[in-house]
Write a protein that holds these residues in place. Structure first.
Motif, PDB file in Angstrom:
ATOM      1  N   UNK A  96      30.578  43.402  32.827  1.00  0.00           N
ATOM      2  CA  UNK A  96      31.911  43.615  33.388  1.00  0.00           C
ATOM      3  C   UNK A  96      31.984  43.098  34.819  1.00  0.00           C
ATOM      4  N   UNK A  97      30.956  43.394  35.611  1.00  0.00           N
ATOM      5  CA  UNK A  97      30.939  42.944  37.000  1.00  0.00           C
ATOM      6  C   UNK A  97      30.991  41.433  37.111  1.00  0.00           C
ATOM      7  N   UNK A  98      30.253  40.731  36.258  1.00  0.00           N
ATOM      8  CA  UNK A  98      30.248  39.271  36.303  1.00  0.00           C
ATOM      9  C   UNK A  98      31.632  38.705  35.994  1.00  0.00           C
ATOM     10  N   UNK A  99      32.332  39.305  35.040  1.00  0.00           N
ATOM     11  CA  UNK A  99      33.685  38.844  34.697  1.00  0.00           C
ATOM     12  C   UNK A  99      34.651  39.057  35.866  1.00  0.00           C
ATOM     13  N   UNK A 123      38.540  41.447  44.473  1.00  0.00           N
ATOM     14  CA  UNK A 123      37.927  41.368  43.144  1.00  0.00           C
ATOM     15  C   UNK A 123      36.435  41.063  43.236  1.00  0.00           C
ATOM     16  N   UNK A 124      36.056  40.155  44.133  1.00  0.00           N
ATOM     17  CA  UNK A 124      34.627  39.845  44.286  1.00  0.00           C
ATOM     18  C   UNK A 124      33.858  41.076  44.748  1.00  0.00           C
ATOM     19  N   UNK A 125      34.451  41.842  45.683  1.00  0.00           N
ATOM     20  CA  UNK A 125      33.781  43.055  46.162  1.00  0.00           C
ATOM     21  C   UNK A 125      33.596  44.061  45.032  1.00  0.00           C
ATOM     22  N   UNK A 126      34.654  44.283  44.231  1.00  0.00           N
ATOM     23  CA  UNK A 126      34.568  45.239  43.119  1.00  0.00           C
ATOM     24  C   UNK A 126      33.549  44.773  42.087  1.00  0.00           C
ATOM     25  N   UNK A 127      33.629  43.491  41.702  1.00  0.00           N
ATOM     26  CA  UNK A 127      32.693  42.978  40.700  1.00  0.00           C
ATOM     27  C   UNK A 127      31.254  43.020  41.168  1.00  0.00           C
ATOM     28  N   UNK A 128      31.025  42.695  42.434  1.00  0.00           N
ATOM     29  CA  UNK A 128      29.665  42.752  42.974  1.00  0.00           C
ATOM     30  C   UNK A 128      29.148  44.179  42.991  1.00  0.00           C
TER      31      UNK A 128
END
Length: 501
Positions: A96-99, A123-128
């Motif tokens: 999920x994080x990678x998506x 979005x990058x912060x949340x995914x990371x």
């Protein structure tokens, strides 16, 4: 309790390590390609004038944004670890994080500065935050609990994969950005994350069941309570931001300061909960957490200085360094790549060294060495800034020296920090504790973004020297308390502390 993963029981097949380590190293390599590639041009994009396609922010505001963005990446790792522990399991949380990360880079690639930039960073912060603690925890799941030296070496190889990705990202993305092609460069970061995502899906079978299920799945009642709290918190936060904007007092600079304060409060609250509020932690586990708290603070000081590579040192390279080398104008971001190159060359040797040394060199001593080295690097930086104070551009050798010293410090700190986090994590908080390790980075980055404001009132040489002395003092403190810290951690070479807390 999570059962022992079948991946632990497989024979080593990747440089003396479980086969699944190759999948995780490859995934993290491409994620770091996208992360460091974009980060290497972020501050330059924020300060570039709108006519050049940038955001037109002041240097102090841009560095503040950079600081809280980097801090948010690691701050959200605590929530990501919890989601892996209690809701989705580590493997699905990484997916999920990678998506989400890829979606963020795609938003940054939209050729419209402004809303899409802020959406992409969010979005990058949340995914990371979803990916980072869980992929690190998966590495730990590949080894038996008693195999500490080999796990530490495995994390060093994982660390090597991170830096291969960072090296490539810092080469490719700034090169594509030349001529103010900002959004083409951001698109390259999105492509890198897409490759990492595909590699993770195709190589998942090598993990042999590791992290498929949450270690401590929530009960239906706990899920309902979590959903209610999450929705309420989101609504309250959105309402507060809306009211702040309507008041006419909202500015990017004030917002970054508010986020920095929140970043400082989160680890304070979480450690208070772990040490005094949780009933799932045994007395021996709590004793180990007292030692971990000191290592956590030491790591925060380290990252406060280290991650200024993408802000203060990047701006120094752009404005005060001669970058015309062998007839070629080097992009300022490329200078920092000595970090990744040094790690690529030296990490395997350090991995063997850590295995050979075993317990003879304690973890606190490694942390102390990292702090002393990072302090020394900013002593060198203070001298370089002194030479540049008159407007003369200095040789790139100064920055290369600074980055080389910092890199040796990072090799002492990062793989060891990941390993000790896995070792001292209470059984009920395995993945969350990986998020706690990243909280140290968040705290350091948030502080680093704000202390840069000092440059408006003190000369740059003084700024660098003050931070250098702070790191050296912290390193000496950890070195002097090394014996007691090892005793709290349960190391046989430790001296008995007066009290466990």
């Amino acid at each position: 309790m999570q059962t022992v993963s079948p991946a632990r029981d497989r024979g080593p097949a990747f440089s003396g390590h479980p086969r699944g380590l190759a999948t995780l190293c490859g995934t993290e390599m491409w994620e770091r390609f996208s992360y460091y590639g974009m980060r290497s041009i972020l501050v330059l994009f924020l300060v570039a004038p709108p006519v050049a396609g940038g955001m037109g922010l002041s240097e102090t505001t841009a560095v503040g944004v950079y600081g809280v963005y980097i801090a948010s990446v690691y701050l959200l790792a605590l929530a990501g670890g919890w989601i892996g522990d209690r809701l989705l399991g580590t493997r699905r949380t990484v997916l999920l994080g990678a998506c989400v990360i890829m979606s963020g880079h795609l938003a940054m690639a939209v050729p419209v500065a402004g809303p899409f930039t802020w959406l992409g960073l969010a979005l990058i912060a949340v995914g990371s935050g979803l990916l980072k603690p869980n992929i690190a925890a998966l590495v730990g799941h590949l080894y038996r609990d008693e195999d500490e030296p080999r796990r530490e070496a495995g994390y060093t190889l994982f660390f090597l994969g991170i830096n291969v990705g960072a090296f490539l990202g810092i080469i490719v993305v700034p090169w594509l950005q030349r001529g103010d092609r900002w959004h083409l460069a951001f698109g390259a970061a999105a492509a890198g994350m897409a490759i990492g995502l595909a590699q993770y899906v195709l190589g998942g079978r090598r993990l042999a069941g590791a992290g498929e299920r949450p270690g401590h799945r929530l009960t239906p009642a706990e899920r309902r309570r979590f959903t209610a709290v999450a929705l309420t918190g989101t609504a309250v936060t959105a309402a507060a931001l809306g009211l702040w904007a309507l008041s006419g007092t909202f500015t990017i600079e004030r917002f970054t300061l508010a986020l920095a304060v929140v970043t400082a409060l989160v680890p304070l609250a979480y450690f208070a909960f772990l040490l005094f509020g949780s009933h799932e932690i045994t007395p021996p586990e709590r004793t180990g957490l007292y030692a971990y708290l000191w290592l956590f603070l030491a790591a925060a000081v380290f990252w406060m200085i280290y991650d200024q590579a993408g802000s203060a040192l990047l701006l120094f390279a752009k404005e005060h360094t001669r970058l015309h080398i062998l007839g070629f104008d080097v992009p300022p971001s490329w200078v920092a790549n000595v970090n990744s190159l040094t790690i690529i060359l030296l990490a395997p040797a350090f991995a063997r060294f850590f295995v050979a040394a075993g317990d003879r060199i304690g973890i606190p001593a490694k942390f102390a060495a990292a702090l002393l080295l990072i302090g020394l690097s900013f002593v060198v930086m203070a001298v370089a800034a002194g030479f540049a104070a008159g407007g003369t551009k200095v040789s790139v050798a100064w920055l290369l020296t600074v980055y080389f010293i910092q890199t040796i410090g990072e090799i002492f700190l990062t793989p060891v920090g990941l390993s000790v986090t896995r070792r001292l994590a209470p059984a009920a908080f395995q993945n969350q504790m990986m998020g706690v390790w990243y909280l140290a980075i968040a705290l350091g980055d948030a502080a680093g973004g704000q202390v840069y404001r000092l440059t408006t009132v003190v000369p740059m040489p003084v700024y660098y020297l003050v931070l250098a002395l702070a790191a050296i003092a912290a390193g000496l403190l950890i070195a002097l308390g090394s014996g007691r810290l090892r005793a709290l951690m349960g190391d046989p070479a430790g001296t008995e502390p007066a009290r466990a807390g």
